[in-house]
Design a protein around this motif. Sequence first.
Motif, PDB file in Angstrom:
ATOM      1  N   SER A 228       1.524 -30.314 -14.977  1.00  0.00           N
ATOM      2  CA  SER A 228       0.251 -30.696 -15.599  1.00  0.00           C
ATOM      3  C   SER A 228      -0.928 -30.383 -14.660  1.00  0.00           C
ATOM      4  O   SER A 228      -1.969 -29.883 -15.098  1.00  0.00           O
ATOM      5  N   LEU A 229      -0.741 -30.653 -13.366  1.00  0.00           N
ATOM      6  CA  LEU A 229      -1.825 -30.324 -12.418  1.00  0.00           C
ATOM      7  C   LEU A 229      -2.102 -28.828 -12.424  1.00  0.00           C
ATOM      8  O   LEU A 229      -3.260 -28.397 -12.419  1.00  0.00           O
ATOM      9  N   GLU A 230      -1.021 -28.043 -12.435  1.00  0.00           N
ATOM     10  CA  GLU A 230      -1.193 -26.576 -12.456  1.00  0.00           C
ATOM     11  C   GLU A 230      -1.902 -26.124 -13.729  1.00  0.00           C
ATOM     12  O   GLU A 230      -2.844 -25.334 -13.680  1.00  0.00           O
ATOM     13  N   GLU A 231      -1.410 -26.648 -14.880  1.00  0.00           N
ATOM     14  CA  GLU A 231      -2.013 -26.240 -16.162  1.00  0.00           C
ATOM     15  C   GLU A 231      -3.499 -26.611 -16.215  1.00  0.00           C
ATOM     16  O   GLU A 231      -4.286 -25.949 -16.868  1.00  0.00           O
ATOM     17  N   ASN A 232      -3.833 -27.669 -15.495  1.00  0.00           N
ATOM     18  CA  ASN A 232      -5.241 -28.103 -15.487  1.00  0.00           C
ATOM     19  C   ASN A 232      -6.018 -27.559 -14.283  1.00  0.00           C
ATOM     20  O   ASN A 232      -7.076 -28.074 -13.933  1.00  0.00           O
ATOM     21  N   HIS A 233      -5.454 -26.526 -13.682  1.00  0.00           N
ATOM     22  CA  HIS A 233      -6.149 -25.772 -12.607  1.00  0.00           C
ATOM     23  C   HIS A 233      -6.542 -26.658 -11.421  1.00  0.00           C
ATOM     24  O   HIS A 233      -7.672 -26.602 -10.940  1.00  0.00           O
ATOM     25  N   PHE A 234      -5.596 -27.462 -10.968  1.00  0.00           N
ATOM     26  CA  PHE A 234      -5.888 -28.400  -9.881  1.00  0.00           C
ATOM     27  C   PHE A 234      -6.349 -27.681  -8.614  1.00  0.00           C
ATOM     28  O   PHE A 234      -7.359 -28.044  -8.014  1.00  0.00           O
ATOM     29  N   LYS A 235      -5.609 -26.644  -8.205  1.00  0.00           N
ATOM     30  CA  LYS A 235      -5.976 -25.949  -6.957  1.00  0.00           C
ATOM     31  C   LYS A 235      -7.354 -25.317  -7.057  1.00  0.00           C
ATOM     32  O   LYS A 235      -8.134 -25.363  -6.105  1.00  0.00           O
ATOM     33  N   GLU A 236      -7.640 -24.725  -8.213  1.00  0.00           N
ATOM     34  CA  GLU A 236      -8.964 -24.105  -8.403  1.00  0.00           C
ATOM     35  C   GLU A 236     -10.048 -25.187  -8.349  1.00  0.00           C
ATOM     36  O   GLU A 236     -11.120 -24.991  -7.773  1.00  0.00           O
ATOM     37  N   THR A 237      -9.753 -26.342  -8.941  1.00  0.00           N
ATOM     38  CA  THR A 237     -10.739 -27.439  -8.953  1.00  0.00           C
ATOM     39  C   THR A 237     -11.013 -27.929  -7.536  1.00  0.00           C
ATOM     40  O   THR A 237     -12.173 -28.123  -7.134  1.00  0.00           O
ATOM     41  N   VAL A 238      -9.939 -28.100  -6.762  1.00  0.00           N
ATOM     42  CA  VAL A 238     -10.116 -28.557  -5.374  1.00  0.00           C
ATOM     43  C   VAL A 238     -10.859 -27.481  -4.575  1.00  0.00           C
ATOM     44  O   VAL A 238     -11.761 -27.793  -3.771  1.00  0.00           O
TER      45      VAL A 238
END
Length: 257
Positions: A228-238
């Motif tokens: 879910s974190l990946e699908e919600n672009h967690f790394k890009e967001t951080v």
Amino acid sequence: MAESMIHGWINKRIMKPEEISVMNRSDQDRLEFLSDEYGVNIVCAEKTELKDAHFVLLAMKPKDVEAALSGIKDKLSGNTVILSVAAGVSIETIQKHVGNFPVARAMPNTSAKIGKSATGVAWSKHVSKEQQHELRNLLSSIGSVTVVEEEQLHAVTGVAGSGPAYIYYFAEAMTEAAIANGLSSADAKKLVRQTFAGAAEMLQQEDFAELRKKVTSPNGTTAAGLRSLEENHFKETVGECVTRASERSKELGKEFK
Ligand SMILES: NC(=O)C1=CN([C@@H]2O[C@H](COP(=O)(O)OP(=O)(O)OC[C@H]3O[C@@H](n4cnc5c(N)ncnc54)[C@H](O)[C@@H]3O)[C@@H](O)[C@H]2O)C=CC1
Ligand SMILES: O=C(O)[C@@H]1CCC=N1
């Protein structure tokens, strides 16, 4: 920020309270609080001699640095190091106001209060080897010290200066999610606090990605959460978060040049 550093220095016995003097442009209540809490001296800019000061810590907002420097510049002696923690404000800008004084810029974070700041520091060529040594001692008493090029302080700010706030925000989100999934507020907070504390300690010991892999069973719960974190672009967001904070540091440097 100044309070966090003072707390750390006194706690670690790097300085005695009576060796620290605090001044504030307008907030007398704040000074009285610091004096009551830590036993430091209250002084006022107009009446104070700074000739014997080893260090002058600038811990006002970037917009207030210029006024603060104009209030003290005639009182400084050549042996005083100006240590600024103001985000973005360059050594060049500080020296434009006070002359070729030894100036160091540090970017600590509020975990200084418990001796756990992650501090980046850069200094001007006017800071002697002995003063560099003293600065390292002073800053290492409130946490880790990383000496960087001045330009890199923007990135240090984006990651470490502002960093605690991102972690707290993550903790808030985890707590809200825990409550939404059926836990009481007290239990949610207790579980989140200890999860962060335990993970923070583990981070000191092993590679970050390895630690993550050890929690992640194939086709298990963690994998589902991380997906879910990946699908919600967690790394890009951080990534965007750290970059924007660093960019803001650069902007502050230009605004208050
Ligand atoms: N809060 C944080 O986590 C961190 C803050 N910093 C830097 O530390 C500086 C202070 O930030 P905070 O402590 O959050 O702000 P703050 O607003 O809590 O404290 C700043 C203090 O400076 C005083 N002040 C303003 N002009 C003054 C002057 N001419 N002489 C003496 N005192 C004066 C204000 O009255 C206020 O009490 C900022 O430049 C910020 O970029 C750096 C690292 C982390
Ligand atoms: O938010 C700020 O501008 C300051 C600098 C780093 C942390 N707090």
